[in-house]
Design a protein around this motif. Structure first.
Motif, mmCIF file in Angstrom:
data_model
loop_
_atom_site.group_PDB
_atom_site.id
_atom_site.type_symbol
_atom_site.label_atom_id
_atom_site.label_comp_id
_atom_site.label_asym_id
_atom_site.label_seq_id
_atom_site.Cartn_x
_atom_site.Cartn_y
_atom_site.Cartn_z
ATOM 1 N N SER A 4 -9.582 -5.040 -3.373
ATOM 2 C CA SER A 4 -8.487 -4.068 -3.425
ATOM 3 C C SER A 4 -8.528 -3.118 -2.235
ATOM 4 O O SER A 4 -7.492 -2.658 -1.752
ATOM 5 C CB SER A 4 -8.565 -3.258 -4.713
ATOM 6 N N ILE A 7 -6.786 -4.827 0.702
ATOM 7 C CA ILE A 7 -5.350 -4.951 0.437
ATOM 8 C C ILE A 7 -4.654 -3.613 0.633
ATOM 9 O O ILE A 7 -3.634 -3.526 1.322
ATOM 10 C CB ILE A 7 -5.101 -5.506 -0.985
ATOM 11 N N GLN A 8 -5.215 -2.549 0.045
ATOM 12 C CA GLN A 8 -4.607 -1.221 0.165
ATOM 13 C C GLN A 8 -4.611 -0.748 1.611
ATOM 14 O O GLN A 8 -3.610 -0.227 2.112
ATOM 15 C CB GLN A 8 -5.338 -0.222 -0.727
ATOM 16 N N TYR A 10 -4.714 -2.579 4.334
ATOM 17 C CA TYR A 10 -3.782 -3.414 5.096
ATOM 18 C C TYR A 10 -2.343 -2.944 4.879
ATOM 19 O O TYR A 10 -1.564 -2.838 5.827
ATOM 20 C CB TYR A 10 -3.933 -4.881 4.701
ATOM 21 N N LYS A 11 -1.990 -2.644 3.630
ATOM 22 C CA LYS A 11 -0.629 -2.178 3.329
ATOM 23 C C LYS A 11 -0.312 -0.897 4.085
ATOM 24 O O LYS A 11 0.787 -0.735 4.623
ATOM 25 C CB LYS A 11 -0.469 -1.927 1.827
ATOM 26 N N ASP A 14 -0.192 -1.575 7.953
ATOM 27 C CA ASP A 14 0.939 -2.428 8.297
ATOM 28 C C ASP A 14 2.304 -1.787 8.006
ATOM 29 O O ASP A 14 3.325 -2.269 8.476
ATOM 30 C CB ASP A 14 0.817 -3.758 7.537
ATOM 31 N N ASP A 15 2.303 -0.687 7.266
ATOM 32 C CA ASP A 15 3.542 -0.003 6.914
ATOM 33 C C ASP A 15 4.068 0.774 8.125
ATOM 34 O O ASP A 15 3.438 1.726 8.587
ATOM 35 C CB ASP A 15 3.287 0.946 5.735
ATOM 36 N N VAL A 92 -3.234 -12.240 6.985
ATOM 37 C CA VAL A 92 -3.760 -11.797 5.694
ATOM 38 C C VAL A 92 -4.808 -12.766 5.157
ATOM 39 O O VAL A 92 -5.753 -12.371 4.493
ATOM 40 C CB VAL A 92 -2.605 -11.621 4.682
#
Length: 133
Positions: A4, A7-8, A10-11, A14-15, A92
Motif C-alpha cells: 500500500s 501504491i499511495q 505512486y498515486k 503521478d498526480d 507500475v
C-alpha cells in the motif's frame, strides 16, 4: 501483492495536480522530487489516509522511504530528491520487485530476531551446576 505504501506514493507522485509540491524528476524516470516541504507536510501528509501509510510528518515520511529502499539526495533549499531503481514513472508492474525485495529484508530481520531470542533463551537456561560439575 503490491504494498500500500508504494501504491499511495505512486498515486501522489503521478498526480499532475500535486506537481508544484511533489512530482517526477525530468532527469530520470526513477526519481521524484519534493519541491515544497511545507506544503507536503501541510497538504499531503496531514491527510489521515495518506499520513497513516506515508508518515504523519516529514521525518517519518523520509524514514519510511528509506525503509522501503529509497535513497535521498538533498536537491536545494526546501527541496528533496528520492531515487529507487524499481519505482519508475509509467511502469507500475516493476513495483512487484520492490515488494519482493522488501519481503526478503523483512524475512531476514525476523530470522535475526529469532536467532537472538534462541541464543538468549539458551544462555538463560545454563546453570552454574551444569558448568561446574
Amino acid at each position: 501483492m503490491i504494498s500500500s505504501f508504494y501504491i499511495q506514493l505512486y498515486k501522489i507522485v503521478d498526480d499532475r495536480s500535486s506537481d508544484p509540491i511533489i512530482s517526477w524528476s525530468k532527469s530520470s524516470p526513477n526519481i521524484f522530487v519534493v519541491w515544497d516541504l511545507k506544503k507536503l507536510r501541510r497538504d499531503i501528509l496531514t491527510k489521515s489516509s495518506v499520513g497513516v501509510l506515508l508518515g504523519r510528518n516529514l521525518t517519518e515520511f523520509i524514514a519510511k522511504l528509506r525503509s522501503h529502499g529509497f535513497r535521498s539526495v538533498l536537491k536545494g533549499f526546501g527541496e528533496l530528491e528520492f531515487e529507487h531503481d524499481d519505482f519508475t514513472r509509467g511502469l507500475v508492474t516493476k513495483k512487484t520487485k520492490m515488494v519482493k525485495a522488501l519481503s526478503e529484508r523483512f524475512d531476514a530481520q525476523i530470522k535475526a530476531i529469532k536467532c537472538r531470542f534462541k541464543a538468549k533463551k539458551a544462555s538463560s537456561s545454563l546453570k552454574v551446576e551444569h558448568l561446574f560439575p
